[in-house]
Design a protein around this motif. Structure first.
Motif, PDB file in Angstrom:
ATOM      1  N   ARG A 123       0.818  -1.211   0.000  1.00  0.00           N
ATOM      2  CA  ARG A 123       0.000   0.000   0.000  1.00  0.00           C
ATOM      3  C   ARG A 123       0.855   1.266   0.000  1.00  0.00           C
ATOM      4  O   ARG A 123       0.324   2.371  -0.034  1.00  0.00           O
ATOM      5  CB  ARG A 123      -0.919   0.016   1.230  1.00  0.00           C
TER       6      ARG A 123
ATOM      7  N   GLY B 224       2.237   0.627  -4.110  1.00  0.00           N
ATOM      8  CA  GLY B 224       1.343  -0.053  -5.033  1.00  0.00           C
ATOM      9  C   GLY B 224       2.073  -1.201  -5.713  1.00  0.00           C
ATOM     10  O   GLY B 224       3.156  -1.621  -5.283  1.00  0.00           O
TER      11      GLY B 224
ATOM     12  N   GLY C  48       3.138  -7.068   2.185  1.00  0.00           N
ATOM     13  CA  GLY C  48       2.904  -5.668   1.906  1.00  0.00           C
ATOM     14  C   GLY C  48       4.167  -5.034   1.356  1.00  0.00           C
ATOM     15  O   GLY C  48       4.865  -5.632   0.537  1.00  0.00           O
TER      16      GLY C  48
END
Length: 299
Positions: free
Chosen positions: A252, A255, A278
């Motif tokens: 996040r 991206g 992530g």
């Protein structure tokens, strides 16, 4: 229980580290005085060295971070290879010497000096986030020093914010101070994980311990005023070493589009997705990242 013995240059808050991998790597941190032509005196440079088998791996952390990022990955890789984890100039627990003028060029010169002083043979260069930009720059400038390249959720496709170049130092220092409070550090840590609920107090401390180091705010301000790393997009085709691109499917922070851009731009590359990772899959999915790297290296 035996009291843990940490290096004297670590902040006192290191005593609150609780997870075995964090405690182990904190105990192993050393400093090497690295002569760097940009500065009149050697720079006490923080690093950890594990394992023995050649060729070595050299791990580079991300922005406003430290080698503690690799607390879970380094031990897994060191069973097969010699592993070095380094605190880049101006970051982590490397000393911020007086008169430090920090930017990508200074980081590159210090990285070259560390490699030449401590390793002096071709390495597998592993860069995470901003460490990926540093790794790419090093591979382009010193191809003889890089046998293979690993990019983990790497920056480099977009340039750093140009606005920073126009900030007076006091303003940039105040901006850096915004990143210091524990609640802010905790929020950054949670945003970097695929599963925010898996963030422990130990993980938050590993992500914030370096902000207690002398000169942290000024160094961060100096880096901001440098403008950060320029886009490497025009130079991707010049990257010669075989390259592994590892990317968290749930990133996040950057991206996921840049993963494919790197894979298309670097001809001799392989992209591996970490499905439950992530922005820091080397922390939350270390075993999976280590397996991808070992497969890439053929070990």
């Amino acid at each position: 229980m035996q009291k843990k013995q940490f290096p004297s240059f670590l902040p006192a808050e290191a005593a609150a580290l609780s997870e075995p991998t964090s405690l182990a790597i904190a105990e192993q941190i050393e400093r090497l005085d690295v002569p760097t032509p940009l500065y009149p005196q050697p720079i006490p440079t923080a690093y950890v060295r594990q394992g023995q088998r050649k060729p070595p791996l050299l791990l580079l952390h991300g922005f406003d971070s430290s080698l503690l990022e690799f607390r879970r990955l380094a031990p897994l890789l060191s069973t097969e290879r010699e592993v070095w984890a380094l605190d880049l100039l101006g970051f982590g627990f490397t000393e911020r010497v007086p008169g430090l003028r920090l930017g990508p060029d200074a980081i590159a010169e210090h990285l070259r000096a560390f490699w030449q002083t401590a390793i002096a043979e071709p390495v597998v260069l592993v860069g995470a986030s901003m460490g990926g930009s540093a790794a790419i720059a090093f591979a382009l400038a010193h191809p003889e020093a890089v046998a293979q390249l690993v990019l983990i959720d790497s920056t480099g496709i977009a340039s750093g914010p140009a606005l920073g170049k126009f900030l007076p130092l006091p303003v940039a220092a105040l901006a850096a101070e915004i990143l210091r409070p524990p609640r802010v550090r905790a929020a950054i840590c949670r945003a970097a994980f695929h599963d925010p609920n898996s963030v422990t107090a130990d993980a938050e401390l590993c992500g914030s311990l370096h902000v207690r180091m002398p000169g942290w705010r000024r160094a961060l301000a100096e880096f901001t005023r440098s403008g950060g790393y320029a886009s490497v997009l025009p130079n991707l085709g010049a990257i010669a070493p075989p390259t592994l691109i590892v990317w968290g499917r749930g990133d996040r922070i950057l991206g996921t589009k840049d993963a494919d851009r790197f894979a298309r731009g670097i001809s001799n590359s392989k992209l591996v997705w970490i499905e439950r990772g992530g922005h820091v899959p080397h922390v939350e999915a270390a075993a999976e990242v280590a397996a991808a790297i070992r497969s890439f290296l053929g070990v």
